[in-house]
Design a protein around this motif. Sequence first.
Motif, PDB file in Angstrom:
ATOM      1  N   VAL A 580      43.932  21.257  30.857  1.00 53.57           N
ATOM      2  CA  VAL A 580      44.328  19.982  30.254  1.00 53.57           C
ATOM      3  C   VAL A 580      44.293  20.127  28.733  1.00 53.57           C
ATOM      4  O   VAL A 580      43.494  20.894  28.189  1.00 53.57           O
ATOM      5  N   CYS A 581      45.200  19.412  28.072  1.00 55.81           N
ATOM      6  CA  CYS A 581      45.240  19.422  26.605  1.00 55.81           C
ATOM      7  C   CYS A 581      45.002  18.007  26.090  1.00 55.81           C
ATOM      8  O   CYS A 581      45.659  17.058  26.527  1.00 55.81           O
ATOM      9  N   LEU A 582      44.051  17.889  25.172  1.00 57.81           N
ATOM     10  CA  LEU A 582      43.720  16.587  24.593  1.00 57.81           C
ATOM     11  C   LEU A 582      44.106  16.600  23.113  1.00 57.81           C
ATOM     12  O   LEU A 582      43.323  16.998  22.252  1.00 57.81           O
ATOM     13  N   PRO A 583      45.331  16.185  22.792  1.00 53.76           N
ATOM     14  CA  PRO A 583      45.781  16.230  21.391  1.00 53.76           C
ATOM     15  C   PRO A 583      45.344  14.973  20.641  1.00 53.76           C
ATOM     16  O   PRO A 583      44.902  13.998  21.262  1.00 53.76           O
ATOM     17  N   PRO A 584      45.456  14.980  19.314  1.00 53.39           N
ATOM     18  CA  PRO A 584      45.196  13.738  18.582  1.00 53.39           C
ATOM     19  C   PRO A 584      46.263  12.700  18.936  1.00 53.39           C
ATOM     20  O   PRO A 584      47.395  13.057  19.279  1.00 53.39           O
ATOM     21  N   ASN A 585      45.888  11.447  18.851  1.00 57.81           N
ATOM     22  CA  ASN A 585      46.836  10.375  19.205  1.00 57.81           C
ATOM     23  C   ASN A 585      47.776  10.095  18.031  1.00 57.81           C
ATOM     24  O   ASN A 585      47.796   9.011  17.460  1.00 57.81           O
ATOM     25  N   ILE A 586      48.510  11.095  17.705  1.00 54.67           N
ATOM     26  CA  ILE A 586      49.457  11.000  16.587  1.00 54.67           C
ATOM     27  C   ILE A 586      50.633  11.898  16.929  1.00 54.67           C
ATOM     28  O   ILE A 586      50.467  12.914  17.596  1.00 54.67           O
ATOM     29  N   ASN A 587      51.826  11.486  16.528  1.00 56.39           N
ATOM     30  CA  ASN A 587      53.001  12.323  16.777  1.00 56.39           C
ATOM     31  C   ASN A 587      53.166  12.670  18.259  1.00 56.39           C
ATOM     32  O   ASN A 587      53.299  13.836  18.621  1.00 56.39           O
ATOM     33  N   ARG A 588      53.160  11.661  19.109  1.00 54.81           N
ATOM     34  CA  ARG A 588      53.146  11.903  20.550  1.00 54.81           C
ATOM     35  C   ARG A 588      54.282  12.811  21.017  1.00 54.81           C
ATOM     36  O   ARG A 588      54.093  13.699  21.847  1.00 54.81           O
ATOM     37  N   ASP A 589      55.451  12.612  20.444  1.00 58.73           N
ATOM     38  CA  ASP A 589      56.617  13.374  20.904  1.00 58.73           C
ATOM     39  C   ASP A 589      56.581  14.839  20.480  1.00 58.73           C
ATOM     40  O   ASP A 589      57.336  15.659  20.996  1.00 58.73           O
ATOM     41  N   ALA A 590      55.712  15.153  19.506  1.00 51.67           N
ATOM     42  CA  ALA A 590      55.660  16.543  19.031  1.00 51.67           C
ATOM     43  C   ALA A 590      54.928  17.452  20.003  1.00 51.67           C
ATOM     44  O   ALA A 590      55.224  18.645  20.087  1.00 51.67           O
ATOM     45  N   ILE A 600      52.180  26.817  27.147  1.00 55.98           N
ATOM     46  CA  ILE A 600      51.335  25.954  27.976  1.00 55.98           C
ATOM     47  C   ILE A 600      52.216  24.838  28.535  1.00 55.98           C
ATOM     48  O   ILE A 600      53.069  24.287  27.821  1.00 55.98           O
ATOM     49  N   ASP A 601      52.012  24.519  29.781  1.00 56.11           N
ATOM     50  CA  ASP A 601      52.820  23.497  30.433  1.00 56.11           C
ATOM     51  C   ASP A 601      52.617  22.131  29.755  1.00 56.11           C
ATOM     52  O   ASP A 601      51.491  21.614  29.724  1.00 56.11           O
ATOM     53  N   PRO A 602      53.678  21.538  29.205  1.00 57.23           N
ATOM     54  CA  PRO A 602      53.544  20.228  28.538  1.00 57.23           C
ATOM     55  C   PRO A 602      53.020  19.126  29.461  1.00 57.23           C
ATOM     56  O   PRO A 602      52.493  18.117  28.979  1.00 57.23           O
ATOM     57  N   GLU A 603      53.169  19.345  30.765  1.00 56.90           N
ATOM     58  CA  GLU A 603      52.651  18.347  31.716  1.00 56.90           C
ATOM     59  C   GLU A 603      51.125  18.224  31.653  1.00 56.90           C
ATOM     60  O   GLU A 603      50.549  17.275  32.183  1.00 56.90           O
ATOM     61  N   LEU A 604      50.483  19.194  31.013  1.00 57.32           N
ATOM     62  CA  LEU A 604      49.011  19.186  30.960  1.00 57.32           C
ATOM     63  C   LEU A 604      48.465  18.308  29.839  1.00 57.32           C
ATOM     64  O   LEU A 604      47.259  18.188  29.674  1.00 57.32           O
ATOM     65  N   ILE A 605      49.354  17.700  29.078  1.00 54.17           N
ATOM     66  CA  ILE A 605      48.889  16.816  27.993  1.00 54.17           C
ATOM     67  C   ILE A 605      48.321  15.529  28.588  1.00 54.17           C
ATOM     68  O   ILE A 605      48.956  14.881  29.424  1.00 54.17           O
ATOM     69  N   ASP A 606      47.136  15.190  28.163  1.00 48.86           N
ATOM     70  CA  ASP A 606      46.565  13.888  28.533  1.00 48.86           C
ATOM     71  C   ASP A 606      46.578  13.016  27.295  1.00 48.86           C
ATOM     72  O   ASP A 606      45.731  13.145  26.423  1.00 48.86           O
ATOM     73  N   ASN A 607      47.569  12.130  27.216  1.00 46.01           N
ATOM     74  CA  ASN A 607      47.623  11.198  26.079  1.00 46.01           C
ATOM     75  C   ASN A 607      47.586   9.753  26.579  1.00 46.01           C
ATOM     76  O   ASN A 607      48.186   8.871  25.989  1.00 46.01           O
ATOM     77  N   ARG A 608      46.834   9.558  27.661  1.00 45.69           N
ATOM     78  CA  ARG A 608      46.759   8.213  28.245  1.00 45.69           C
ATOM     79  C   ARG A 608      46.183   7.192  27.267  1.00 45.69           C
ATOM     80  O   ARG A 608      46.437   6.007  27.371  1.00 45.69           O
TER      81      ARG A 608
END
Lengths: 657, 91
Positions: A580-590, A600-608
């Motif tokens: 799972v990838c936990l990015p900052p809640n900024i620039n969601r589309d990037a 890395i599979d983009p499906e692994l982003i958790d931006n809930r």
Amino acid sequence: MTGLVVLGTNHYLGGQLQRIAELRHQDDEVIAVDWASTLERNSNVMLTNGFDAKVMRDFNARISVAEIEKATGFNRVSVNSEERSEEIAVKACLTAGPGSIKPDAIIVCQNYSDSRACENSSVGLRLQNEFKIKNFVFGIMDQEAAAGVRAIELAGALVADGTASEVLICGVQKIVQPFPRILTNHTVLGDGAASCWLSNAKTIGWCVDFTELGSIDFLENPWFVFSKDVDVNLMADAISGFVNSKLSVHGLTPDTFDLTLRSGLNGVLDKELCSRLGCGDKASAFPSESGYLGSADVPMMLDKLHKLFPNPTIGKTCLLVATGFGGRIGLVALTYRQNIPIEQSQTPEIPLYFHGSGYYVPNPPTTLADWGKRNSVDKSTIEKAEENGVKIFRDSRDTKVYNLVSNAVSDVFQRSGVAPTDINLVLVAHTSSFPIIPGPGDIVRQLCVEHGMTQADGFSVGQQNCVSIVSAIRIAMHLLRQKNTIETVLIASGDQIRSEIDLFRLLGTNAVQSDGGSAIILSRKLSDTRLESVYNFSDTANWLGRIDAVESNRSYYLFNVRLIRRLLKDAKLNPERVAVCLPPNINRDAWPHILKASQIDPELIDNRLFNSVGHVFGSDWIISLTENDTSGVILCLSYGLCDCFGGVLLNRVVAEG
Amino acid sequence: MAIKTVGLTDEEITNKVKKIVISALYAKKNIEDIDVNVPLTSLGMDSLNVVDIFIGLEHDFDIELDESELDMSIIESISSLVKYVKSLGEA
């Protein structure tokens, strides 16, 4: 956090310190490393625009110049109203350095920032820019002169574990409104910067033999220093009592040392302290013409030392007593050594574990539409942001930042079950260059007292904007490796956008700043979540970051890809291991692009939480981690203004059933 | 690490870099039409394209770039990219 750090035991220690080192070797409390020592190679003090005593009256009309002079011992104070902290610091560092050699790590000590509210520049980033260093820059805040002791301690850890061989320590102080320059009749705060190099290269210098740091209870009250009647005798008693008690643990007394240097808090206090420590005749250290330079005091003392002993004499020992006016006291024992070529050794890496995370965000959320109305922001901007998923944020409505941090600390203790008494070190990470509690307050002490962390000490970490939390994790990692007295570390953070800069909440149309706090617990003790790697760096080409100029720069995608690769490489893990990838809640589309480029599979982003919590400065990944129970490799990422990038790779193994 | 510039002329290196840039920018240009000194931003390069250009450099020249080496001035133009790639080969 006591204990003796003995450095250089295989090479040289002079006089009494050698004996003490040998004694301490007989038990397990000693952290002995077989590289030689950290050395003060060169130093420099940059004081500018010294004004005469008459000007001092302008700072505080309630007290006469005569009263100030009598009570403080200062007859002049260094004032710089023209240059920014960053520029003073650069001057001090450039002239201190050994010419062509550049530092591979920088530690900045700074209590006060003169950055304006919407700026995110920092001395650390400016020095990175100057010396072209992209990583290994650490900022220490909140402890005045005692921060210098922390800096030496950290520098020793960086050199000992093989991270760095040339460490530049820079202390800087610049007083601007709303901070008072004169604290009643207690001290006068001057402007200036000082720097010194700590090196394990073959140079002649001073060997750091141990550091101690603590606080004096009755001085912890931040408002003590604003008292009209400061009793210097009481202070001298307390400081000398602390010094004696710490030295006696190691079988030392002030007489052991050939020289004792004190920070220049107050001239009258200094005389009383010298009288109690018996060091009055050995050297006068009080800088009567500068004012108290706070964070710059330790490099200043080293500079003094350098000038007093330009030709090293083997066996000479020196004690530095660094006193902050919030009650923090730091001790450093030094001994002269000869020029000995040193072979650096690396400290074995020790596994570290996350024992929990927690957070606090204000409720209920505020809609971006409401924010737009209250700030008269044009509708098209709001609509564009909403299209990008930016719809709500958390508004603390000027609640004290301390409360945001403290609530997060409560949450992490509740969730983790870790006892506050198990915490040995507390690091408070600041996104802002401003202190959370204005001097002489000490947020670490306040947290320790409020949450019952009776065995803990600590300091604040900043200078890397939203990536300061990651920087704090790295500092904790280095100290955990070097000091066996530290087992469990609490790292906490909290930030807010105050109402006067509410307009700056919206970052372009890609994110909106939320207020909140977060906390994590890191330990040597085994848990189900292992820290696999941690890394941060800054490009610093845009070091003078402005919150209202956050357009994505050309490096944004590339540097995030590089960061991810570095984290995986350090952890010796392949991209496909990421769960799972936990990015900052900024620039969601990037982020899908960044992950794709990182294999890395983009499906692994958790931006809930992107649109339920918003962008809580450097805390996003900690908040997401708290709410995510994925088992496996967890990629946590952080991004800050001025092109600060940082991340953590965790591996969580949850037992089935 | 053996960088794949060995045996290549300056022109060959430049042409490889041009192809990488054209591919990353989806530019409908022939390599001979591109001025090596023109700022890449004027060709429409954005921050996402930067990633593709560097990944292309890594792949085609068999190099691994470290963030500590990255300076955005490298990506000002094709000539600056060529200069950078050549410097890696000379290191």
